[in-house]
Design a protein around this motif. Sequence first.
Motif, mmCIF file in Angstrom:
data_model
loop_
_atom_site.group_PDB
_atom_site.id
_atom_site.type_symbol
_atom_site.label_atom_id
_atom_site.label_comp_id
_atom_site.label_asym_id
_atom_site.label_seq_id
_atom_site.Cartn_x
_atom_site.Cartn_y
_atom_site.Cartn_z
ATOM 1 N N VAL A 147 0.835 -1.201 0.000
ATOM 2 C CA VAL A 147 0.000 0.000 0.000
ATOM 3 C C VAL A 147 0.873 1.256 0.000
ATOM 4 N N ARG A 148 1.945 1.231 0.784
ATOM 5 C CA ARG A 148 2.841 2.385 0.815
ATOM 6 C C ARG A 148 3.487 2.619 -0.550
ATOM 7 N N ALA A 149 3.915 1.548 -1.192
ATOM 8 C CA ALA A 149 4.541 1.683 -2.508
ATOM 9 C C ALA A 149 3.561 2.260 -3.521
ATOM 10 N N LEU A 150 2.319 1.794 -3.485
ATOM 11 C CA LEU A 150 1.309 2.313 -4.406
ATOM 12 C C LEU A 150 0.975 3.765 -4.079
ATOM 13 N N ALA A 151 1.001 4.126 -2.793
ATOM 14 C CA ALA A 151 0.739 5.516 -2.415
ATOM 15 C C ALA A 151 1.821 6.441 -2.977
ATOM 16 N N VAL A 152 3.068 5.986 -2.924
ATOM 17 C CA VAL A 152 4.165 6.772 -3.510
ATOM 18 C C VAL A 152 3.956 6.911 -5.017
ATOM 19 N N ALA A 153 3.553 5.805 -5.673
ATOM 20 C CA ALA A 153 3.309 5.840 -7.116
ATOM 21 C C ALA A 153 2.183 6.811 -7.454
ATOM 22 N N VAL A 154 1.136 6.827 -6.638
ATOM 23 C CA VAL A 154 0.028 7.763 -6.863
ATOM 24 C C VAL A 154 0.522 9.200 -6.786
ATOM 25 N N ALA A 155 1.312 9.510 -5.753
ATOM 26 C CA ALA A 155 1.818 10.871 -5.588
ATOM 27 C C ALA A 155 2.705 11.277 -6.761
ATOM 28 N N LEU A 156 3.605 10.375 -7.155
ATOM 29 C CA LEU A 156 4.521 10.695 -8.246
ATOM 30 C C LEU A 156 3.793 10.859 -9.576
ATOM 31 N N THR A 157 2.837 9.992 -9.853
ATOM 32 C CA THR A 157 2.108 10.090 -11.128
ATOM 33 C C THR A 157 1.210 11.316 -11.173
ATOM 34 N N ALA A 158 0.668 11.717 -10.024
ATOM 35 C CA ALA A 158 -0.134 12.940 -9.992
ATOM 36 C C ALA A 158 0.743 14.151 -10.289
ATOM 37 N N VAL A 159 1.924 14.193 -9.664
ATOM 38 C CA VAL A 159 2.879 15.277 -9.952
ATOM 39 C C VAL A 159 3.299 15.227 -11.415
ATOM 40 N N LEU A 160 3.539 14.020 -11.909
ATOM 41 C CA LEU A 160 3.961 13.846 -13.303
ATOM 42 C C LEU A 160 2.916 14.389 -14.271
ATOM 43 N N ALA A 161 1.631 14.131 -13.996
ATOM 44 C CA ALA A 161 0.568 14.624 -14.870
ATOM 45 C C ALA A 161 0.575 16.152 -14.937
ATOM 46 N N VAL A 162 0.796 16.793 -13.779
ATOM 47 C CA VAL A 162 0.843 18.255 -13.746
ATOM 48 C C VAL A 162 2.059 18.776 -14.502
ATOM 49 N N VAL A 163 3.218 18.148 -14.280
ATOM 50 C CA VAL A 163 4.441 18.567 -14.954
ATOM 51 C C VAL A 163 4.308 18.437 -16.467
ATOM 52 N N VAL A 185 9.456 2.482 -10.283
ATOM 53 C CA VAL A 185 10.267 1.667 -9.366
ATOM 54 C C VAL A 185 9.501 1.223 -8.130
ATOM 55 N N GLY A 186 8.729 2.121 -7.506
ATOM 56 C CA GLY A 186 8.113 1.855 -6.215
ATOM 57 C C GLY A 186 7.406 0.511 -6.089
ATOM 58 N N PRO A 187 6.393 0.246 -6.921
ATOM 59 C CA PRO A 187 5.668 -1.024 -6.799
ATOM 60 C C PRO A 187 6.548 -2.253 -7.049
ATOM 61 N N LEU A 188 7.631 -2.097 -7.806
ATOM 62 C CA LEU A 188 8.501 -3.237 -8.092
ATOM 63 C C LEU A 188 9.266 -3.702 -6.852
ATOM 64 N N LEU A 189 9.512 -2.798 -5.927
ATOM 65 C CA LEU A 189 10.294 -3.143 -4.748
ATOM 66 C C LEU A 189 9.537 -4.038 -3.775
ATOM 67 N N THR A 190 8.213 -4.125 -3.934
ATOM 68 C CA THR A 190 7.422 -4.992 -3.056
ATOM 69 C C THR A 190 6.696 -6.069 -3.846
ATOM 70 N N GLY A 191 7.056 -6.231 -5.112
ATOM 71 C CA GLY A 191 6.394 -7.220 -5.954
ATOM 72 C C GLY A 191 7.057 -8.566 -5.853
ATOM 73 N N HIS A 192 6.983 -9.368 -6.963
ATOM 74 C CA HIS A 192 7.516 -10.720 -6.876
ATOM 75 C C HIS A 192 9.039 -10.760 -6.952
ATOM 76 N N GLY A 193 9.676 -9.565 -6.950
ATOM 77 C CA GLY A 193 11.123 -9.570 -6.871
ATOM 78 C C GLY A 193 11.628 -9.789 -5.449
ATOM 79 N N ALA A 194 10.761 -9.510 -4.457
ATOM 80 C CA ALA A 194 11.193 -9.616 -3.063
ATOM 81 C C ALA A 194 10.998 -11.035 -2.563
ATOM 82 N N ILE A 195 11.849 -11.941 -2.960
ATOM 83 C CA ILE A 195 11.724 -13.344 -2.602
ATOM 84 C C ILE A 195 12.468 -13.618 -1.298
#
Length: 338
Positions: A147-163, A185-195
């Motif tokens: 959830v934290r990773a997705l929250a970071v992605a939401v914030a970054l993509t919202a800023v990105l849309a404005v930029v 990057v954010g969601p990847l750090l908690t995805g299936h790479g974290a074995i």
Amino acid sequence: MTSSSTTPVPARQLHRGVVVAGVVASGIVVCVVALLAAGGAPKPLPAGLHGAGLPVSWAVPVLRLLADAAAIVCGGAVLAAVLLLKPEEGGKLGAQGLKAMQDGAVAASVWAVASIGGLIATASVILGLPLSHLPEQAAVAGQLDQVRALAVAVALTAVLAVVLSGTRTVASARVALVLTAAALVGPLLTGHGAIERTAFWTVLATASLVVHVFAATTWVGGLWAVVRYRGAVDRFSRLALGCAVTIGATGLLTAEIHLDGREGGWGLITQWVTTGYGALVFAKAAAFAVLVTIGWWHRRATLPALADRPALFYRLAAVELLVMAGTVGLAVALSRTP
């Protein structure tokens, strides 16, 4: 005197609409079929137990697919403005570059909305709560890494849309490219790479996955940008070759690390046919081989004839995008498969 007439839809616009619809359908159908076939599809809970529910559980991969598709379109648009399209004097974006920025802003907005939906659905599924009860556990949901990773992605993509909506120069487009990479990057750090293995293998798997996704986004998004903005085909061809080599190497490494598991030994070949995860890896490898073949045909046949027969290149590129969409669907299913 009255008359009734309809304005015909241009053939090129109609063809583009068919391609877009086919690309979307390819990704969704392949993702759903792969989840069902490999054992990663959500399953009904036993009688008497309550949880997020099947619709919410299915929303997680669907929203992930939508977010990934929007990220690819956004990345392709920004990449086109930075590398593929010729700027005007003074480092200002040309007409096509400005069009790419507006496309990127829309895609970033869709990416943000899909990430918000994915955040809510993911929290509901992990906590085993219906959506109506989720607000009561908001504090607990906020402690989840996903959830934290997705929250970071939401914030970054919202800023990105404005930029992106205000970007007029190549320099600011480069800033947007960095923001796009950070949001990926954010969601990847908690995805299936974290074995669950030693620190070395965990870091290696995650790093390999990040590079794999960057290369795939560049390849797929870049091809979409070439088709969309009709520019810099030769330059993209060289970029695509590097992406293909990187995707092949990192995909093989990431798959082997996961299929190797905790038992030791090299499990890639044997588990291709003994696990659902391995079967999806094999399917991705086959799709990758098809894409490499199409790329080889581009360099051998369509690029030399681009000036005389441009339609040949764009038709083959449309087929390539369909295969790529299916491959993205496989990747989403892979991330949800045990």
